[in-house]
Enzyme design. Sequence first.
Site, PDB file in Angstrom:
ATOM      1  N   GLY B  10       0.836  -1.201   0.000  1.00 49.73           N
ATOM      2  CA  GLY B  10       0.000   0.000   0.000  1.00 49.73           C
ATOM      3  C   GLY B  10       0.868   1.248   0.000  1.00 49.73           C
ATOM      4  O   GLY B  10       1.803   1.356   0.786  1.00 49.73           O
ATOM      5  N   GLY B  11       0.544   2.169  -0.894  1.00 54.06           N
ATOM      6  CA  GLY B  11       1.349   3.383  -1.031  1.00 54.06           C
ATOM      7  C   GLY B  11       0.553   4.638  -0.772  1.00 54.06           C
ATOM      8  O   GLY B  11       0.724   5.647  -1.441  1.00 54.06           O
ATOM      9  N   LEU B  13      -0.683   7.406   2.445  1.00 50.89           N
ATOM     10  CA  LEU B  13       0.133   8.160   3.400  1.00 50.89           C
ATOM     11  C   LEU B  13       0.906   7.250   4.335  1.00 50.89           C
ATOM     12  O   LEU B  13       2.097   7.452   4.566  1.00 50.89           O
ATOM     13  CB  LEU B  13      -0.760   9.081   4.236  1.00 50.89           C
ATOM     14  CG  LEU B  13      -1.227  10.365   3.567  1.00 50.89           C
ATOM     15  CD1 LEU B  13      -2.194  11.090   4.486  1.00 50.89           C
ATOM     16  CD2 LEU B  13      -0.044  11.253   3.225  1.00 50.89           C
ATOM     17  N   GLY B  15       1.714   3.944   4.112  1.00 52.78           N
ATOM     18  CA  GLY B  15       2.715   3.102   3.453  1.00 52.78           C
ATOM     19  C   GLY B  15       3.922   3.903   2.996  1.00 52.78           C
ATOM     20  O   GLY B  15       5.065   3.454   3.114  1.00 52.78           O
ATOM     21  N   SER B 251     -16.250  17.768   2.016  1.00 54.56           N
ATOM     22  CA  SER B 251     -15.442  17.821   3.235  1.00 54.56           C
ATOM     23  C   SER B 251     -16.127  18.530   4.399  1.00 54.56           C
ATOM     24  O   SER B 251     -16.892  19.480   4.220  1.00 54.56           O
ATOM     25  CB  SER B 251     -14.137  18.533   2.918  1.00 54.56           C
ATOM     26  OG  SER B 251     -13.500  18.937   4.102  1.00 54.56           O
ATOM     27  N   ARG B 298     -19.051  13.455  13.623  1.00 48.99           N
ATOM     28  CA  ARG B 298     -19.661  12.928  12.410  1.00 48.99           C
ATOM     29  C   ARG B 298     -20.817  11.971  12.660  1.00 48.99           C
ATOM     30  O   ARG B 298     -21.809  12.001  11.944  1.00 48.99           O
ATOM     31  CB  ARG B 298     -18.587  12.222  11.584  1.00 48.99           C
ATOM     32  CG  ARG B 298     -17.624  13.226  11.040  1.00 48.99           C
ATOM     33  CD  ARG B 298     -16.544  12.589  10.224  1.00 48.99           C
ATOM     34  NE  ARG B 298     -15.770  13.647   9.588  1.00 48.99           N
ATOM     35  CZ  ARG B 298     -14.670  13.447   8.879  1.00 48.99           C
ATOM     36  NH1 ARG B 298     -14.216  12.220   8.727  1.00 48.99           N
ATOM     37  NH2 ARG B 298     -14.042  14.449   8.333  1.00 48.99           N
ATOM     38  N   HIS B 365     -17.724   5.997   4.777  1.00 44.09           N
ATOM     39  CA  HIS B 365     -16.558   6.838   4.556  1.00 44.09           C
ATOM     40  C   HIS B 365     -15.245   6.268   5.100  1.00 44.09           C
ATOM     41  O   HIS B 365     -14.194   6.464   4.518  1.00 44.09           O
ATOM     42  CB  HIS B 365     -16.844   8.196   5.216  1.00 44.09           C
ATOM     43  CG  HIS B 365     -15.752   9.192   5.075  1.00 44.09           C
ATOM     44  ND1 HIS B 365     -15.239   9.548   3.854  1.00 44.09           N
ATOM     45  CD2 HIS B 365     -15.059   9.921   5.993  1.00 44.09           C
ATOM     46  CE1 HIS B 365     -14.288  10.464   4.029  1.00 44.09           C
ATOM     47  NE2 HIS B 365     -14.143  10.695   5.309  1.00 44.09           N
ATOM     48  N   ARG B 414     -14.356   8.347  14.288  1.00 43.43           N
ATOM     49  CA  ARG B 414     -13.146   9.134  14.052  1.00 43.43           C
ATOM     50  C   ARG B 414     -13.492  10.617  13.936  1.00 43.43           C
ATOM     51  O   ARG B 414     -14.468  10.979  13.309  1.00 43.43           O
ATOM     52  CB  ARG B 414     -12.470   8.676  12.764  1.00 43.43           C
ATOM     53  CG  ARG B 414     -11.289   9.535  12.369  1.00 43.43           C
ATOM     54  CD  ARG B 414     -10.519   8.967  11.204  1.00 43.43           C
ATOM     55  NE  ARG B 414     -11.237   9.034   9.939  1.00 43.43           N
ATOM     56  CZ  ARG B 414     -11.407  10.153   9.224  1.00 43.43           C
ATOM     57  NH1 ARG B 414     -10.964  11.310   9.670  1.00 43.43           N
ATOM     58  NH2 ARG B 414     -12.048  10.094   8.079  1.00 43.43           N
ATOM     59  N   SER B 419      -7.491  11.428  10.611  1.00 42.75           N
ATOM     60  CA  SER B 419      -7.038  10.248   9.864  1.00 42.75           C
ATOM     61  C   SER B 419      -5.705  10.514   9.180  1.00 42.75           C
ATOM     62  O   SER B 419      -4.822   9.657   9.179  1.00 42.75           O
ATOM     63  CB  SER B 419      -8.065   9.832   8.822  1.00 42.75           C
ATOM     64  OG  SER B 419      -8.308  10.890   7.932  1.00 42.75           O
TER      65      SER B 419
END
Lengths: 252, 662
Positions: B10-11, B13, B15, B251, B298, B365, B414, B419
Amino acid sequence: MSKKINVTVKRQDEQNSGSRWEKFSLDYESGMNVTTLLQRIAANPVTVDAGESTPVAYDACCLEEVCGACSMIINGRVRQACSALVDNLLQDRPDQITLEPMTKFPVVRDLLVDRSFMFNGLKKVRAWVPVDGYFDRGPGPKMSPHQQEDQYPLTECMTCGCCVEACPQINDRSSFIGPHAISQAILFNEHPVGQFEEGERMKAITGVGGIGDCGNAQNCVKVCPKNIPLTRSIAKAGKMATKFVFRNFFGT
Amino acid sequence: MASERVVVVGGGLAGLAASMRLAEAGVSVDLISMVPVKRSHSVCAQGGINSVNTATRELGDSEYLHLDDTVYGGAFLQHQPPVKEMCDWGPRIIDLMDRLGVAFNRTNEGNRDQRRFGGTMYKRTAFAGATTGQQLLYALDEQCRRWEVDGLIRKHEYWEFLGPILDDNGVCRGVVAQDMFRMDIRAFPADAVVMANGGCGLIYGRSTMSLICTGGAAGRCFKAGVKYANGEFIQVHPTAVPGTDKLRLMSESARGEGGRVWVPKKPHDDRDPMSIPEGERYYFLEERYPKYGNLVPRDIATREIFDVCVNQKLSVEQDRLCVYLDLTHLPSSTHKKLEGILAIYEKFQATDPRVKPMKIFPAVHYSMGGLWCDYEKNEQTGGLVLGSPRNHQSNVPGLFVIGEADYQYHGGNRLGANSLLSCIFTGMIVAPSVESYMAALRTRASDMPTSMFDQEQARHKTHCDALISGNGDENPYHIHDELGDSMTRNVTVVRYNKNIEQTLAKIDELDERYKRIRLSDKGNWTNQNLSFSRALGDMLVLARVIARGAMQRDECRGAHYKPDFAITAPDADDPATLRQQAIKWCDAFQASNDQWLKSTVCGYRPDGDHEFGYEEVDTSLVPARPRTYGLKGAEIIEEVWNERMKKKSTESAADTQAVANA
């Protein structure tokens, strides 16, 4: 009966095989975009003329035009499939929607192309801030809101390939690095710390395939989905290049 | 001796942060990603990244308060030591990203600007326009490219992770992956594996997540023996724009910058919203939650929007559920700060949100839950022992989990802009953990017999061939649609056991049908049909974990809301009765915590009858307390609760004294 949409897709099985056209007829739904059409084809890959086919291979990821994956040629124009709304396309041309892969990159399969060329360009221009390391060394340099506003548009480049596709200088006879890479070089040349490696970047920019290969057609800026001022970056690169060559020539 | 090798899967943030830190330490990294890493799902994060900063400190903010907001917002379901460590690291992480060239918005003096996000009173959130995730990801992508040029990171983009390789002792020794173009399957031996595979929103069909967020990699680790924790905690974001292929995130920064949520008081009022006078608008969040207004956490915002549309039938449109998110009153300077998200709305809805309110509705989400991983608490600081090999290591030795794929940081819900912080933070701290783990390894992956790697490679090849040659009558895309529908209907915002049971029965049915799927592409070149169908099998496995977890948890906590187990809020007018009600409320809350303040930990069983266990939560830093955002009777509940806590601490002090005297 529900309204139908005719979708014609240029298909190619493998990297070195020939291409062919396939026609699909899909049910219309309000609010659809081109990625939805491709999803519908995947779920039921039946062509109008030849019956059962295979799902069309394509690149897509975020579906909100920030990842840059789904660039392709839609009705003759390069753009992202996710933000290509079917209603708008039908307004321009009610009879059909045509999908083709970009032509400046090797086709892997169907609409999926290999854009390694672009990422390699980012390596050549050393598009990064050369920090000492990742341990705590306090905040970065202060920056005026004005500087940030100049920098921000350039940071939005998602390496989607539209500019490369539209650039006439990118062809079999040229090794032009591409507008995106020039723009990234400028981004880092203008960063307070990035500029420490300006010399390295300028070597790439003034070398083979660098700014000298730009023909100033200005197509890149017209197709950029993020409205990045690519021609402004190119103009700056031109000026920096002149200075750089001059300096090197006189050894100062 | 061969040098140490680590595989990072996984690439995004997490990773990339891990890869870059490992490379800096001289460790060779194989970075495996289904997409060029620059296209990872982190690009979709819009609003910002939280940390305490000089401006909030002036107003009394501290790392402790960031911790407090995070665990309170998360309904106390997270172990507090890792969260404390994360909040402590916040300022340093923002500084680092600043140094890496992220174009954070600036104040006139040239400092980073901050905005306010949900669930806090402080402006903790640094941002770069409304494309903060993209900007952060690019900065890390650039650093990894630098290490790629230096030869320490080897990227394998368009490669799909198929499973970890475990030796006879159950130690992870590498992974098997498949080239998504050529379809070659090969083993990548590694001394440690870091899973940074992100979330699993596609289980719900359409969500705010990218097409790669299938949960496939997590499902494959789970099937290989890694435990899965708190799967039932799925965040439904209050504001998304419904679309035919995806539900696009709008957002929280839209509300952070002053956006207001409302519906016309008259149901399905079809007047132009701009012509509806103030008096005929219902600003339900502001009315119900005067303290937080539009910036309630949220889970609460989501339930309120749901309630207004479903129960009160005040949806803006008759045949589609939605409410207005209104930014039309904001000045153009604010619109400019939100340019990225406004452009998305305009592009995809063909309406200008600067002059007309947006129509939005909640969407799946984020997965707070994920693969289980460990940590080592620092008894002195209350945070983590940095460099401990236990940090982020799963129950399978040598397999580490970070980012959205793990379960540690967000508990039951969260907070917005936490995140990005948790992803970068976990990437940063997993590197020294992996190094310590490898330093203590007696045998390396390079010492393992090649036959072990060959066997695993062959096993995956067989599985692939079986999927391709399957000749049943089921279409994988239809199964996916049905799974998504059932999960979205019954296992999201409001949950009833009888409905969850229906979904579990549906999963049984789909599992059976999945055995009879037929791929429409039987080729062996860039077969995306195969990749999707294989992931569908994993989605079904995880869907069961999520639904069963939700079924068993008979309480309300954060994003997990079951009306049948909700505690009735005090509402009496007479003070004495109100107090009695508050006492009852606190009793019920205490009883619920005694029973349910624990993490669900699930182990795989091939027959689908997974083992469900529960793990105590470390709440040693901030004791659990009633979560009363805007709740009716909040004040009296808090009063009763505080009296109770005070009494308890006096009693325990007296006990200690008695013991000392005896």
